[in-house]
Design a protein around this motif. Structure first.
Motif, short mmCIF file in Angstrom:
data_model
loop_
_atom_site.label_atom_id
_atom_site.label_comp_id
_atom_site.label_asym_id
_atom_site.label_seq_id
_atom_site.Cartn_x
_atom_site.Cartn_y
_atom_site.Cartn_z
N THR A 253 -20.27 -32.28 8.01
CA THR A 253 -19.03 -32.65 8.67
C THR A 253 -17.92 -31.71 8.22
OG1 THR A 253 -17.60 -34.49 9.27
CG2 THR A 253 -18.24 -34.36 6.96
N ILE A 299 -22.30 -39.28 12.70
CA ILE A 299 -22.60 -40.43 11.84
C ILE A 299 -22.69 -41.75 12.63
CG2 ILE A 299 -20.19 -40.93 11.21
CD1 ILE A 299 -23.23 -41.26 8.85
N THR A 300 -21.85 -41.90 13.64
CA THR A 300 -21.86 -43.15 14.41
C THR A 300 -23.25 -43.40 15.00
OG1 THR A 300 -19.53 -42.80 14.86
CG2 THR A 300 -20.64 -44.45 16.19
N SER A 374 -14.68 -49.87 19.36
CA SER A 374 -14.01 -48.58 19.48
C SER A 374 -14.12 -47.84 18.15
CB SER A 374 -12.54 -48.81 19.84
OG SER A 374 -11.83 -47.59 19.81
N VAL A 375 -14.27 -46.53 18.22
CA VAL A 375 -14.43 -45.72 17.00
C VAL A 375 -14.08 -44.26 17.23
CG1 VAL A 375 -16.87 -45.21 17.47
CG2 VAL A 375 -16.02 -45.05 15.12
N GLY A 376 -13.69 -43.59 16.17
CA GLY A 376 -13.59 -42.14 16.20
C GLY A 376 -12.18 -41.61 16.07
N GLU A 377 -11.21 -42.37 16.50
CA GLU A 377 -9.81 -41.95 16.49
C GLU A 377 -8.98 -43.19 16.75
OE1 GLU A 377 -9.01 -39.82 20.21
OE2 GLU A 377 -10.91 -40.53 20.94
N PRO A 378 -7.69 -43.12 16.48
CA PRO A 378 -6.86 -44.29 16.76
C PRO A 378 -6.89 -44.60 18.26
CG PRO A 378 -5.67 -42.67 15.42
CD PRO A 378 -6.92 -42.01 15.89
N GLN A 404 -15.82 -43.37 8.35
CA GLN A 404 -16.09 -41.93 8.43
C GLN A 404 -17.52 -41.61 8.02
OE1 GLN A 404 -13.62 -41.05 4.61
NE2 GLN A 404 -12.55 -40.01 6.26
N GLU A 406 -18.47 -40.08 5.57
CA GLU A 406 -18.61 -40.29 4.13
C GLU A 406 -18.79 -41.76 3.76
OE1 GLU A 406 -16.36 -38.55 5.71
OE2 GLU A 406 -15.92 -36.64 4.72
N PRO A 489 -9.72 -40.73 1.89
CA PRO A 489 -10.45 -40.34 3.10
C PRO A 489 -9.77 -39.26 3.92
CG PRO A 489 -9.48 -42.56 3.34
CD PRO A 489 -9.10 -42.06 1.99
N ILE A 503 -4.16 -47.00 11.41
CA ILE A 503 -4.55 -45.64 11.01
C ILE A 503 -3.76 -44.67 11.88
CG2 ILE A 503 -6.48 -44.08 10.59
CD1 ILE A 503 -6.76 -46.84 9.15
N ARG A 517 -15.16 -34.50 15.02
CA ARG A 517 -14.43 -34.01 13.86
C ARG A 517 -14.58 -32.49 13.73
NH1 ARG A 517 -15.30 -37.02 8.11
NH2 ARG A 517 -14.59 -35.37 6.74
#
Ligand code: 6R9
Length: 638
Positions: A253, A299-300, A374-378, A404, A406, A489, A503, A517
């Motif tokens: 990443t 990762i998702t 929902s995931v990945g960004e605000p 993330q 990590e 993070p 976030i 990313r």
């Protein structure tokens, strides 16, 4: 369910509060109890070893296998004949695998890996598109204790070569090609180019998927279907009884500095984390048809297309192609045809579908849906509302999960599986049990409610990374070096009066472009590799669909002059060096870049200019103020 008035929170979250309290007050007994949800060959001697901070180790002395927990455990029960995986190709073909089918294939492939000399601890690289063979190889490698590294099929040959070399992979698995918007992407050709530079790879297995001709190098390349021929359906490969901290996978990443980092995860802690976070956030049940739209190259996809759903014995869905192909209702038609109940995607996708219009959604019966993620960004409130009303018809809560590569799994998220808190569009709500999150100021002191600061995690959690592959110092410096004793993070955040987390985007040189990313430094080094480029600076510019897009400022070398052709050439160059997802939205030629007197490029000034911000911040250290005027002129700002 859904959005409830916040005043009711205290009453409604009694159970969640209680669990979060327990997990933080006595983490050892909390995790000692929870980790037993999985099947272990041997129970740990110690829940958490913090003897070598920050190299925390979980479930020390425990023995476990990921493939066993994802498959064998279910095959022993009625779930044997339950559908584990639904795959839909871009051309519309559908394949279904029961738990038993997956188990059979994974055992065969585990035997195949052994035939190719792969042993416990050897790395296996998977450069594969979204086809069933990808999770099959992941599970097969996990079965024999070979850490796998998945390389997103949209990455270029250079990116692939870097990852092959850094991980020291012995075997590469790829495919002839795959379908994207009706056209074949010739994956093997790209892999061949990278193999010229990847010296650790001894053999290559090629999955025939698109049916295109490829070059096969004698003694190195083998067709997967041929190699598998002699391995019968009754093959059984005993799962390795792996140490809890045996690396399950490496996933590269982007970070602040040049090269991507190989984040590697444990087996025991990672699986425990993925299992519980999925359960807490989405409250899965045996009737669920689970669809996480992420590519497994991220990762998702690892955690919530493959391991999470399979650990729970769910039916997980995979789709090969483009979201809007052949028409903008492709995804909605998939939900309708397969009866998807849980749908988990990114704000970027939501905003794209918003643009296409609600009528594409309304053509389909989406009444099977019960929960959205929902995931990945605000997620911006407009996209949230549209997702909630148009896709979920106001019935389905939106689980906005902050986490993330990590962290292994969700960290801050509504917990529908414990107690659903009132939702606020744009907030990931509260930390999950065991996550000690906070927002701090520059000095690491708690920020006041409503004030922007840095997100930190104040203690280890089972899903945390083991480290950065081959670079322990980088692990310590990047994640534990900013605030003493805290995991950082790299995100800005704000906590409101109710303790909800908001976030606010990256606090470093990392971009989230369409939820992917990407490090600005990677783009910059790709640009300066080009013979015409002397210097480059890349910053993120807000974009209504993709969240943000990279904008590159380029200073040319003597003898080169700006032109549309050169702009195109540089843009193609970046796409070739990294992959099409990294293509800059604009390349702006300037004669000089704003720099400090010590010669550092002032990216924050470029960022402010690109965003059209009224204030450029402190300019007292700038070497040559005329550089700002030049950038302004180039951006056509008066
Ligand atoms: C899972 C994943 C991680 C970065 C993270 C943050 C951003 C992810 C978010 C979110 C706001 C959310 N991010 N989920 N920001 N709300 N729900 O995306 O992993 O690719 O490693 O990116 O993505 O900036 O630090 P990864």
């Amino acid at each position: 369910m859904g959005v409830l008035p916040v005043e009711e929170r205290r009453v409604l979250t009694a159970k969640l509060d209680e669990m979060r309290r327990k997990a933080l007050e006595d983490p050892e007994s909390f995790w000692d109890e929870h980790a037993r949800a999985l099947e272990w060959y041997k129970i740990w001697d110690k829940v958490l070893d913090d003897g070598e901070k920050p190299f925390y180790r979980w479930f020390v002395g425990g023995r476990i296998n990921a493939s066993y927990n994802a498959l064998d455990r279910h095959v022993k029960t009625w779930r044997k004949n339950k559908v584990a995986l639904i795959w839909e190709g871009e051309d519309g073909s559908v394949k279904k695998y029961s738990y038993r089918d997956l188990y059979v294939e994974v055992n065969r492939v585990a035997a195949l890996l052994k035939n190719f000399g792969v042993k416990k601890g050897d790395r296996v690289a998977l450069y594969l598109p979204m086809i069933p063979e990808l999770p099959i190889f992941m599970l097969a490698a996990a079965r024999i204790g070979a850490p796998f590294t998945v390389i997103f099929s949209g990455f270029s040959s250079d990116s692939l070569a870097k990852r092959l070399n850094d991980s020291g992979a012995k075997l590469l698995v790829t495919a002839d090609g795959f379908w994207r918007r009706g056209r074949v992407v010739r994956l093997k050709d790209i892999a061949d180019k990278s193999l010229e530079q990847a010296l650790s790879v001894e053999s290559v297995l090629v999955v025939r998927h698109a049916g295109v001709d490829v070059a096969m190098q004698e003694g190195r390349d083998y067709w997967y279907h041929e190699a598998l021929e002699g391995i019968g359906r009754n093959t059984y490969v005993e799962p390795e009884r792996l140490d809890s901290n045996h690396p399950l996978f490496i996933l590269y990443t982007s970070g602040t500095t040049g090269t991507p980092k190989g984040i590697y995860h444990s087996t025991g802690g990672y699986l425990v984390w993925v299992y519980w976070t999925l359960k807490w956030a989405f409250n899965p049940n045996d009737e669920d048809i689970w669809w996480c739209t992420a590519d497994i190259g991220w990762i998702t996809g690892h955690s919530y297309v493959v391991f999470g759903p399979l650990l729970h014995g769910l039916t997980t869905l995979m789709y090969e192609g483009a979201p809007d192909y052949p028409a903008p209702d492709r995804w909605w038609s998939i939900i309708e045809r397969h009866g998807v109940t849980v749908f988990y995607t990114s704000p970027t996708a939501i905003r794209m579908f918003m643009r296409y219009g609600s009528h594409w959604v309304e053509k389909h019966d989406l009444s099977s849906l019960r929960i959205l993620g929902s995931v990945g960004e605000p997620i911006n409130p407009e996209a949230w509302e549209w997702y909630f009303k148009v896709v979920g018809k106001g019935r389905c809560p939106i689980i906005d999960t902050w986490w993330q590569t990590e962290t292994g799994g969700f960290m801050i998220s509504p917990a529908a599986g414990i107690e659903l808190v009132p939702l606020k569009p744009g907030s990931a709500t509260l930390p999950l049990p065991g996550v000690d999150a906070d927002v701090v100021d520059d000095n690491g002191n708690p920020a006041k409610p409503g004030v922007q600061g840095y997100l930190v995690i104040k203690r280890p959690w089972p899903g945390m990374l083991l480290g950065v592959w081959g670079d322990p110092e980088r692990y310590v410096k990047t994640y534990w070096g900013r605030f003493d004793g805290y995991y950082f993070p790299g995100d800005y955040a704000m906590k409101d009066e109710d303790g909800y987390f908001w976030i606010l985007g990256r606090a470093d040189e990392v971009l989230k472009v369409a939820a992917h990313r990407i490090g600005t430094m990677e783009l910059e080094s790709a640009l300066v590799e080009h013979p015409a480029v002397s210097e480059a600076a890349v910053v993120g510019k807000p974009d209504p669909v993709k969240g943000e897009v990279p904008v590159a400022f380029v200073v040319l070398k003597e003898g080169f002059s700006p032109s549309v052709k050169l702009e195109e050439e540089l843009s193609n160059h970046v796409a070739e060096v990294i992959g099409p997802i990294a293509r800059p939205a604009a390349i702006i030629f300037v004669k000089k870049l704003p720099k400090t007197r010590s010669g550092k490029i002032m990216r924050r000034v470029l960022k402010a200019l690109v965003r059209g911000e009224a204030s450029l911040g402190d300019l007292s250290t700038i070497e040559d103020p005329s550089a700002v005027d030049e950038v302004k002129a180039a951006l056509r700002i008066a």
